[in-house]
Write a protein that holds these residues in place. Structure first.
Motif, mmCIF file in Angstrom:
data_model
loop_
_atom_site.group_PDB
_atom_site.id
_atom_site.type_symbol
_atom_site.label_atom_id
_atom_site.label_comp_id
_atom_site.label_asym_id
_atom_site.label_seq_id
_atom_site.Cartn_x
_atom_site.Cartn_y
_atom_site.Cartn_z
ATOM 1 N N THR A 165 0.853 -1.187 0.000
ATOM 2 C CA THR A 165 0.000 0.000 0.000
ATOM 3 C C THR A 165 0.885 1.231 0.000
ATOM 4 O O THR A 165 1.820 1.314 0.808
ATOM 5 N N ALA A 166 0.604 2.155 -0.904
ATOM 6 C CA ALA A 166 1.331 3.418 -0.892
ATOM 7 C C ALA A 166 0.762 4.283 0.228
ATOM 8 O O ALA A 166 -0.441 4.561 0.264
ATOM 9 N N ILE A 167 1.628 4.724 1.165
ATOM 10 C CA ILE A 167 1.149 5.508 2.305
ATOM 11 C C ILE A 167 1.585 6.971 2.186
ATOM 12 O O ILE A 167 1.636 7.693 3.174
ATOM 13 N N SER A 168 1.869 7.387 0.967
ATOM 14 C CA SER A 168 2.189 8.794 0.722
ATOM 15 C C SER A 168 1.979 9.093 -0.738
ATOM 16 O O SER A 168 1.887 8.176 -1.582
ATOM 17 N N GLY A 169 1.939 10.375 -1.036
ATOM 18 C CA GLY A 169 2.082 10.805 -2.413
ATOM 19 C C GLY A 169 3.553 10.988 -2.718
ATOM 20 O O GLY A 169 4.417 10.450 -2.024
ATOM 21 N N ASP A 170 3.846 11.785 -3.727
ATOM 22 C CA ASP A 170 5.228 12.072 -4.094
ATOM 23 C C ASP A 170 5.873 12.901 -2.991
ATOM 24 O O ASP A 170 5.436 14.014 -2.698
ATOM 25 N N LEU A 171 6.913 12.360 -2.360
ATOM 26 C CA LEU A 171 7.592 13.040 -1.252
ATOM 27 C C LEU A 171 8.852 13.774 -1.700
ATOM 28 O O LEU A 171 9.584 14.293 -0.859
ATOM 29 N N THR A 172 9.110 13.817 -2.996
ATOM 30 C CA THR A 172 10.301 14.484 -3.516
ATOM 31 C C THR A 172 9.926 15.831 -4.122
ATOM 32 O O THR A 172 8.766 16.237 -4.138
ATOM 33 N N ARG A 173 10.912 16.524 -4.688
ATOM 34 C CA ARG A 173 10.650 17.777 -5.393
ATOM 35 C C ARG A 173 10.121 17.516 -6.805
ATOM 36 O O ARG A 173 9.697 18.443 -7.492
ATOM 37 N N ASN A 174 10.182 16.267 -7.262
ATOM 38 C CA ASN A 174 9.687 15.878 -8.584
ATOM 39 C C ASN A 174 10.328 16.736 -9.669
ATOM 40 O O ASN A 174 9.662 17.360 -10.499
ATOM 41 N N LEU A 175 11.644 16.766 -9.673
ATOM 42 C CA LEU A 175 12.393 17.577 -10.623
ATOM 43 C C LEU A 175 12.673 16.791 -11.903
ATOM 44 O O LEU A 175 12.918 15.588 -11.869
ATOM 45 N N ASN A 176 12.659 17.496 -13.031
ATOM 46 C CA ASN A 176 13.025 16.911 -14.316
ATOM 47 C C ASN A 176 14.488 17.235 -14.569
ATOM 48 O O ASN A 176 14.863 18.396 -14.746
ATOM 49 N N ARG A 177 15.330 16.234 -14.591
ATOM 50 C CA ARG A 177 16.763 16.500 -14.704
ATOM 51 C C ARG A 177 17.138 17.107 -16.048
ATOM 52 O O ARG A 177 18.196 17.738 -16.163
ATOM 53 N N TYR A 178 16.281 16.941 -17.073
ATOM 54 C CA TYR A 178 16.573 17.558 -18.366
ATOM 55 C C TYR A 178 16.281 19.057 -18.369
ATOM 56 O O TYR A 178 16.608 19.745 -19.338
ATOM 57 N N GLU A 179 15.652 19.546 -17.284
ATOM 58 C CA GLU A 179 15.395 20.976 -17.169
ATOM 59 C C GLU A 179 16.372 21.662 -16.204
ATOM 60 O O GLU A 179 16.259 22.854 -15.956
ATOM 61 N N MET A 180 17.306 20.900 -15.671
ATOM 62 C CA MET A 180 18.235 21.438 -14.682
ATOM 63 C C MET A 180 19.523 21.909 -15.341
ATOM 64 O O MET A 180 19.957 21.373 -16.370
#
Length: 832
Positions: free
Chosen positions: A271-286
């Motif tokens: 069971t997933a007990i969270s949503g996205d806990l990261t910054r959800n960054l796109n490395r191609y935009e960095m």
């Protein structure tokens, strides 16, 4: 243009070869025939498999100018200067992933290749390979410890060696060997975890979240990787996906992608007990090197971790449902209700916001305290970023203390008994802090100054285990003394620390003799910790004799160029008569009776001495040291002490008297779990003690016979110098010699038949010695044959003692008295 590999051949110094990472139209293998003035593209090939970021090395033959090797998953060779490439080996007889190559300048077919599994050698250019298994160079990222008895096992994830399983120590005399380890899962190994209740079950993975459950009973793997539901976005798994077993429920397992997953049935369902806990960054935009690049540029993301993933998970062992996670893009998040609600922790002061969170560790003591290690070396910041929060991440305090600059911290652990005692695995070794991060001290007792990517504490045995990145595993046995070390204790004259219980067993010999001599020097092994009970103690200052102390003072005067005063004759005479001080560890049984004295170190500092759980050696004292000890010769040993409760004291013995420095410290000697309940062990040790006492007496009588033989030899020489004696003295001497050899034969055996390699009648020592030789290396009850042998010895030994005493005290002594009366020169043993 990206990574470039270069090679020049001594066979033709004008030739230069290059393997160049670039756009598809230009990448490949190039050759210059004029030392780089101009180039020709010979082939489109560049390193395959996991790409140039991991490989892109070439080596040119020193004897054949057209032969060049390119290394990646396999070793490729061109024999025409780069027009064509073929594999030199299939990978079935050698590990893949090749990084370093040496070519014999006198034999082009003789190769040494360095791979992810170590060093290989070929004499036929890769048709067959020899591995060097004695190089402990494994790169471990992660480590887990089980609760097996009597000794725990180690599970580790290694760089391209998969996941390895092996013992922390063994019951044998050779220690931990290559053959004691095996690989339950291949590929790259990372996070691992043991079921704390069932050590036969453990969790492991290969890269990118491929989590498996392993049953050691059947050696079977089960895939338990969580799967997103239809329509959900893809999961982002770190190359080193974190796994954690809840400290509150051994069936509850956590793993992390960009969200946290929980299983209540050992991974059968999730069971997933969270949503996205990261910054959800796109490395191609960095930005890289100051700007954002085209998606078609030379990104080398193959066989690398995706970005914005969870890197570490920690649930509080004192507050169920309080869970912390760290991410690779700089976030720490916490839930206080098992995942129903999450919040971001406060930012870490002075740390780049996108720092990699290497470790998050909930406190072993306080439900609101948590420790964090962040890594910003990818930003050019190598500072030791370690922090503590006492309000579940709402605020942070740096605990880097006096850790050296440039010391990246990979892992943290807190002692489960002393909340102030912390440990850190760093890029340059392992440190500990006795005061919660104010001061840090690096371990120097054999631990290398290299990267330790993870450390774990075995909380039952108080061992510290470090996973080094390049030298395998290291274990500090019983670190519990660190809980008590304070400045005040270090000033004491002597301090004995608590003693861990000792296991009572017989270390077995797995091969013909210790050291694996049959396998030669290429077989790897590491010695077990010293067998028995280990005593840790601290000496506050060097305990010196007056002579040693005077010489130390004179050394300082000499260094300063000053006069050295004459100490005086009385002082020199007193020094000559003074013995060096001794530190002794006195072991007592439950009744307070001393059973063993062990010599310790009298120098300032922390020391360890081990008791082998045996009583004193009954053999005659021999101060001579043999020039050679064969590999199958055992050192003298005494009989076993009985399992039970013991204590130890630290004592100083010197010319000024005896002084108790510390103790007693109590400990238990425990039989192995597989042994019986112990009701018969006292019979075993009583029998051995009885044999030991007989052995002590027989050894003494054997030495007395040797001394008597020496006395007779001196007497024979003295008779020639004593003409006042009757010539019949020579006949009397022969009779004494004959009688002595008869007594010696009764005790030790027929020397004449032994010399001719003929069977001899069993003597007293032969019967007794066989029982001691075999039975002292077992915890089993004596056999009927052994009991019968000792009964025979006991019956005959009494008569023998009376005969030998009569010979020495009456016959030989009377003859020596007659010599003295006749004015014979002095001979050894004669009464004056």
């Amino acid at each position: 243009m990206g990574k470039i590999g270069l090679a020049v051949t001594p066979a033709d110094p004008s030739l230069v070869y290059a393997t160049i990472e670039a756009d598809k139209e230009e990448r490949g293998f190039y050759r210059s025939a004029n030392q780089g003035e101009s180039w020709e593209r010979r082939n489109e090939y560049i390193s395959g498999g996991t790409g140039p970021h991991y490989y892109q090395e070439i080596e040119a033959s020193p004897t054949d100018p057209l032969r060049v090797y390119q290394m990646d998953v396999f070793v490729h060779v061109t024999r025409d200067g780069g027009k064509t490439f073929t594999n030199t080996e299939t990978g079935k007889e050698k590990h893949s992933d090749n990084h370093a190559l040496w070519i014999d300048p006198d034999d082009g077919d003789h190769l040494l290749v360095g791979t992810d599994a170590g060093l290989y050698e070929s004499f036929d250019e890769g048709v067959s390979w020899r591995h060097f298994p004695n190089l402990p160079i494994s790169q471990f990222y992660r480590v887990a410890l089980d609760n097996s008895l009597p000794f725990f096992n180690v599970l580790g994830g290694a760089q391209d060696l998969g996941t390895l399983f092996g013992p922390s120590r063994t019951l044998n005399r050779d220690g931990v060997r290559n053959q004691d380890w095996y690989v339950p899962l291949g590929a790259d190994g990372y996070h691992v975890a043991f079921d704390p209740v069932d050590p036969q079950t453990f969790y492991l993975e290969w890269q990118n979240g491929n989590v498996m459950r392993y049953d050691r009973r059947t050696m079977e793997l089960q895939d338990i990787k969580p799967q997103p539901a239809p329509g959900e976005p893809p999961e982002r798994w770190n190359w080193d996906t974190p796994i954690m077993i809840s400290p509150h429920n051994s069936a509850r397992v956590y793993v992390g992608s960009q969200r946290l997953w929980r299983s209540e049935d050992r991974g059968d369902s999730w069971t997933a007990i969270s949503g996205d806990l990261t910054r959800n960054l796109n490395r191609y935009e960095m930005k890289l090197q100051g700007r954002v690049w085209s998606v078609d540029d030379l990104y080398d993301h193959d066989a690398m971790s995706v970005y914005s993933t969870i890197t570490h998970i920690s649930e509080s062992p004192v507050s169920e449902g309080v869970i912390y996670i760290g991410t690779d893009d700089g976030l720490i998040q916490v839930t206080e209700n098992g995942g129903a609600k999450w919040r971001k922790a406060a930012t870490l002061s002075g740390v780049p916001k996108d720092a990699f969170i290497n470790d998050v560790e909930a406190s072993q003591h306080d439900p609101k305290t948590v420790f964090v290690a962040a890594d910003a070396h990818k930003n050019g910041d190598y500072s030791p970023h370690i922090f503590m929060s006492t309000d579940r991440g709402r605020s942070w305090k740096s605990i880097r203390g006096d850790l050296p600059d440039g010391t990246t911290v990979w892992a943290l652990e807190q002692d489960h008994m002393n909340a102030d005692l912390l440990f850190a695995g760093t890029e340059f070794g392992i440190y500990f802090s006795p005061n919660r991060g104010e001061n840090w001290y690096r371990f120097t007792g054999g631990a290398p100054t290299i990267s330790f990517r993870e450390i774990k504490l075995h909380r039952r045995d108080n061992d510290l285990v470090g996973a080094s990145f390049g030298r395998g595993f290291y274990i500090l046995d019983d670190y519990s003394a660190l809980r008590e070390i304070t400045p005040a204790i270090l000033e004491e004259k002597g301090k004995l620390f608590p003693v861990r219980d000792a296991w009572w067993y017989i270390p077995y010999q797995p091969m013909q003799s210790p050291g694996q001599p049959t396998l030669g020097s290429s077989a790897f092994r590491r010695e077990n910790p010293p067998f028995g009970a280990t005593f840790t103690y601290h000496i506050g200052e060097d305990l010196q004799s007056a002579k040693t102390a005077r010489r130390e003072k004179e050394k300082e005067l000499r260094k300063d160029g000053k006069d050295i005063p004459f100490p005086g004759w009385d002082t020199l005479k007193a020094e000559a008569r003074e013995s060096e001080p001794q530190v002794l560890l006195v072991v007592r049984d439950a009744g307070g009776n001393p059973v063993r004295r062990l010599s310790g170190v009298a120098k300032k500092g922390l020391h360890r001495t081990s008791w082998d759980l045996r009583l004193s050696v009954p053999d005659p004292i021999n101060l001579e040291k043999p020039d050679f000890i064969s590999p199958w010769s055992d050192q003298p040993k005494g009989p076993l002490a009985n399992p039970g409760k013991y204590s130890v004291e630290l004592v100083l013995v010197s010319s000024r008297g005896t002084e108790k420095l510390s103790g007693p410290q109590e400990f238990n000697v425990r039989p192995l779990p597989a042994a019986s309940d112990g009701t018969e062990f006292d019979q075993v040790t009583r029998f051995q003690a009885e044999v030991a006492e007989m052995s002590r007496k027989m050894g003494g009588f054997a030495k007395e016979i040797e001394r008597a033989r020496d006395r007779l030899n001196h007497i024979r020489a003295a008779l020639l110098e004593t003409p006042a004696t009757e010539l019949s003295y020579f006949e009397r001497l022969d009779q004494l010699s004959t009688r002595l050899e008869e007594l010696s034969e009764n005790l030790s055996g027929d020397s004449v038949r032994k010399e001719k390699a003929e069977p001899v009648e069993l003597s007293l020592q032969m019967r007794l010695g066989r029982v001691a030789w075999i039975h002292w290396d077992t915890t089993q009850l004596p056999t009927k044959t052994q009991k019968s042998a000792i009964a025979v010895v006991a019956d005959d030994f009494g008569a023998f003692q009376a005969e030998l005493r009569e010979y020495l005290v009456q016959d030989l002594a009377q003859f020596e008295a007659d010599l003295e009366a006749a004015g014979a020169p002095w001979t050894p043993g004669r009464r004056l």
